[in-house]
Design a protein around this motif. Structure first.
Motif, mmCIF file in Angstrom:
data_model
loop_
_atom_site.group_PDB
_atom_site.id
_atom_site.type_symbol
_atom_site.label_atom_id
_atom_site.label_comp_id
_atom_site.label_asym_id
_atom_site.label_seq_id
_atom_site.Cartn_x
_atom_site.Cartn_y
_atom_site.Cartn_z
ATOM 1 N N VAL A 184 53.638 27.562 35.107
ATOM 2 C CA VAL A 184 53.545 26.856 36.874
ATOM 3 C C VAL A 184 54.052 27.186 37.591
ATOM 4 C CG1 VAL A 184 53.410 24.168 37.261
ATOM 5 C CG2 VAL A 184 52.552 24.558 35.464
ATOM 6 N N PHE A 185 55.005 27.433 37.282
ATOM 7 C CA PHE A 185 56.245 27.293 38.062
ATOM 8 C C PHE A 185 55.785 29.038 38.331
ATOM 9 C CE2 PHE A 185 60.163 30.766 39.285
ATOM 10 C CZ PHE A 185 60.510 29.832 40.059
ATOM 11 N N VAL A 186 55.529 30.229 37.829
ATOM 12 C CA VAL A 186 55.120 31.108 38.397
ATOM 13 C C VAL A 186 53.593 31.847 39.089
ATOM 14 C CG1 VAL A 186 54.193 33.590 37.229
ATOM 15 C CG2 VAL A 186 56.103 33.109 36.267
ATOM 16 N N ALA A 187 52.787 30.487 38.665
ATOM 17 C CA ALA A 187 51.647 30.557 39.368
ATOM 18 C C ALA A 187 51.355 29.763 40.780
ATOM 19 C CB ALA A 187 50.610 29.723 38.922
ATOM 20 N N GLU A 188 52.370 28.775 40.513
ATOM 21 C CA GLU A 188 52.666 28.426 42.264
ATOM 22 C C GLU A 188 53.541 29.860 42.813
ATOM 23 O OE1 GLU A 188 52.306 25.336 43.496
ATOM 24 O OE2 GLU A 188 50.693 25.609 42.368
ATOM 25 N N VAL A 189 54.267 29.773 43.014
ATOM 26 C CA VAL A 189 55.493 31.373 43.290
ATOM 27 C C VAL A 189 54.513 32.345 43.787
ATOM 28 C CG1 VAL A 189 57.478 32.450 42.836
ATOM 29 C CG2 VAL A 189 57.543 30.688 42.576
ATOM 30 N N THR A 190 53.321 32.818 43.007
ATOM 31 C CA THR A 190 52.337 33.725 43.260
ATOM 32 C C THR A 190 51.921 33.175 44.567
ATOM 33 O OG1 THR A 190 51.401 33.264 41.545
ATOM 34 C CG2 THR A 190 52.814 34.941 41.271
ATOM 35 N N LEU A 191 50.677 31.987 44.175
ATOM 36 C CA LEU A 191 49.973 31.217 45.599
ATOM 37 C C LEU A 191 50.985 31.137 46.296
ATOM 38 C CD1 LEU A 191 48.575 28.303 43.670
ATOM 39 C CD2 LEU A 191 47.619 30.957 44.531
ATOM 40 N N TYR A 192 52.427 30.811 46.170
ATOM 41 C CA TYR A 192 52.763 31.172 47.631
ATOM 42 C C TYR A 192 53.394 31.795 48.310
ATOM 43 C CZ TYR A 192 56.450 29.975 50.685
ATOM 44 O OH TYR A 192 58.164 29.832 52.035
ATOM 45 N N TYR A 193 54.069 32.923 47.991
ATOM 46 C CA TYR A 193 54.150 34.311 48.633
ATOM 47 C C TYR A 193 52.988 35.477 48.491
ATOM 48 C CZ TYR A 193 58.887 34.324 47.613
ATOM 49 O OH TYR A 193 59.868 33.869 47.915
ATOM 50 N N THR A 199 53.339 38.956 36.225
ATOM 51 C CA THR A 199 54.689 38.523 36.274
ATOM 52 C C THR A 199 54.642 38.060 34.429
ATOM 53 O OG1 THR A 199 54.421 38.534 38.609
ATOM 54 C CG2 THR A 199 56.249 37.278 36.799
ATOM 55 N N LEU A 200 53.552 37.270 34.355
ATOM 56 C CA LEU A 200 53.267 36.015 32.539
ATOM 57 C C LEU A 200 53.979 37.595 31.131
ATOM 58 C CD1 LEU A 200 51.269 33.717 33.262
ATOM 59 C CD2 LEU A 200 53.958 32.974 32.979
ATOM 60 N N VAL A 201 53.131 38.666 31.960
ATOM 61 C CA VAL A 201 53.150 39.726 30.456
ATOM 62 C C VAL A 201 54.802 39.911 30.679
ATOM 63 C CG1 VAL A 201 52.454 41.618 29.885
ATOM 64 C CG2 VAL A 201 51.067 40.019 30.424
ATOM 65 N N VAL A 202 54.843 40.652 31.236
ATOM 66 C CA VAL A 202 56.683 40.642 32.381
ATOM 67 C C VAL A 202 57.292 40.105 31.562
ATOM 68 C CG1 VAL A 202 58.164 41.638 33.056
ATOM 69 C CG2 VAL A 202 56.017 42.314 33.643
ATOM 70 N N PHE A 256 46.204 35.229 41.057
ATOM 71 C CA PHE A 256 46.446 35.626 39.782
ATOM 72 C C PHE A 256 46.807 36.489 38.810
ATOM 73 C CE2 PHE A 256 43.994 31.163 41.143
ATOM 74 C CZ PHE A 256 45.342 30.668 40.476
ATOM 75 N N GLY A 257 46.424 37.875 39.641
ATOM 76 C CA GLY A 257 46.503 39.271 38.885
ATOM 77 C C GLY A 257 48.117 39.278 39.522
ATOM 78 N N VAL A 258 48.721 38.500 40.076
ATOM 79 C CA VAL A 258 50.114 38.908 39.368
ATOM 80 C C VAL A 258 50.745 38.377 38.967
ATOM 81 C CG1 VAL A 258 52.211 39.083 41.617
ATOM 82 C CG2 VAL A 258 50.397 39.826 42.047
ATOM 83 N N CYS A 259 49.939 37.021 38.897
ATOM 84 C CA CYS A 259 50.020 35.921 37.664
ATOM 85 C C CYS A 259 50.385 36.487 36.422
ATOM 86 C CB CYS A 259 49.698 35.008 38.725
ATOM 87 S SG CYS A 259 50.576 32.904 37.499
ATOM 88 N N ILE A 273 49.531 20.383 40.230
ATOM 89 C CA ILE A 273 48.512 19.281 40.267
ATOM 90 C C ILE A 273 47.559 19.987 39.094
ATOM 91 C CG2 ILE A 273 47.338 17.433 39.170
ATOM 92 C CD1 ILE A 273 49.466 16.240 41.613
ATOM 93 N N LEU A 274 47.179 20.437 39.823
ATOM 94 C CA LEU A 274 45.875 21.104 39.036
ATOM 95 C C LEU A 274 46.638 22.879 38.270
ATOM 96 C CD1 LEU A 274 43.315 21.787 41.814
ATOM 97 C CD2 LEU A 274 43.248 20.278 40.477
ATOM 98 N N VAL A 275 47.114 22.941 38.313
ATOM 99 C CA VAL A 275 47.734 23.907 37.424
ATOM 100 C C VAL A 275 47.994 23.523 36.043
ATOM 101 C CG1 VAL A 275 49.372 26.276 37.612
ATOM 102 C CG2 VAL A 275 48.062 26.179 39.109
#
Length: 151
Positions: A46-55, A84-87, A78-81, A11-13
């Motif tokens: 949102v999906f990319v942020a949640e997946v990186t937080l999880y992993y 990933t979003l740039v790619v 958030f660096g990985v996020c 929800i916050l993301v």
């Protein structure tokens, strides 16, 4: 309790992306809903942020006790996020957000999720969420259960 942590994280993301979109619309002069695929653009972030937080194990409740380690892991996430979003945006430029919107949303995500992770242990230790248990026995297994529950 970890489901509550993940739900509020999501929800916050989502909220931080929507606030960033309202501050800086996707295009230069067009409103957000006039853009092609507006919901897809938000949901990818949102999906990319949640997946990186999880992993990066930020959904683990034991990590909340170590604030410095948690902050470093959050910065890594958030660096990985962002990478990933740039790619993804490089491969599919028609679903890309503007760089200002992405930067503001990532900054808001970091501040909100970091604040939430500082507040969450205080909420979880509330007497409303506590349960009384009885461990019968004094063997190694009983001690291990006591230790796991304490953590």
């Amino acid at each position: 309790m970890s489901y509550i942590l993940a739900l509020v994280d999501g929800i916050l993301v989502l909220g931080s992306v929507l606030v960033a979109v309202s501050i800086y619309p996707m295009g230069r002069y067009s409103p957000f809903l006039a853009e092609p695929y507006p919901i897809l653009k938000v949901m990818i972030v949102v999906f990319v942020a949640e997946v990186t937080l999880y992993y990066l194990e930020l959904m683990d409740l034991k990590l909340l006790r170590h604030r410095i380690r948690m902050s470093v892991q959050l910065l890594k996430a958030f660096g990985v996020c962002s990478l990933t979003l740039v790619v993804i945006y490089f491969m599919f430029p028609h679903i890309a957000m503007s760089h200002r919107t992405l930067f503001v949303s990532l900054a808001l995500m970091f501040v909100l999720t970091f604040s939430w992770r500082l507040i969450y242990p205080w909420i979880a230790n509330n007497s409303l969420f506590r349960e009384r248990i009885l461990i019968v026995g004094t063997g190694d297994l009983a001690r291990q259960i006591y230790k796991d529950i304490g953590e």
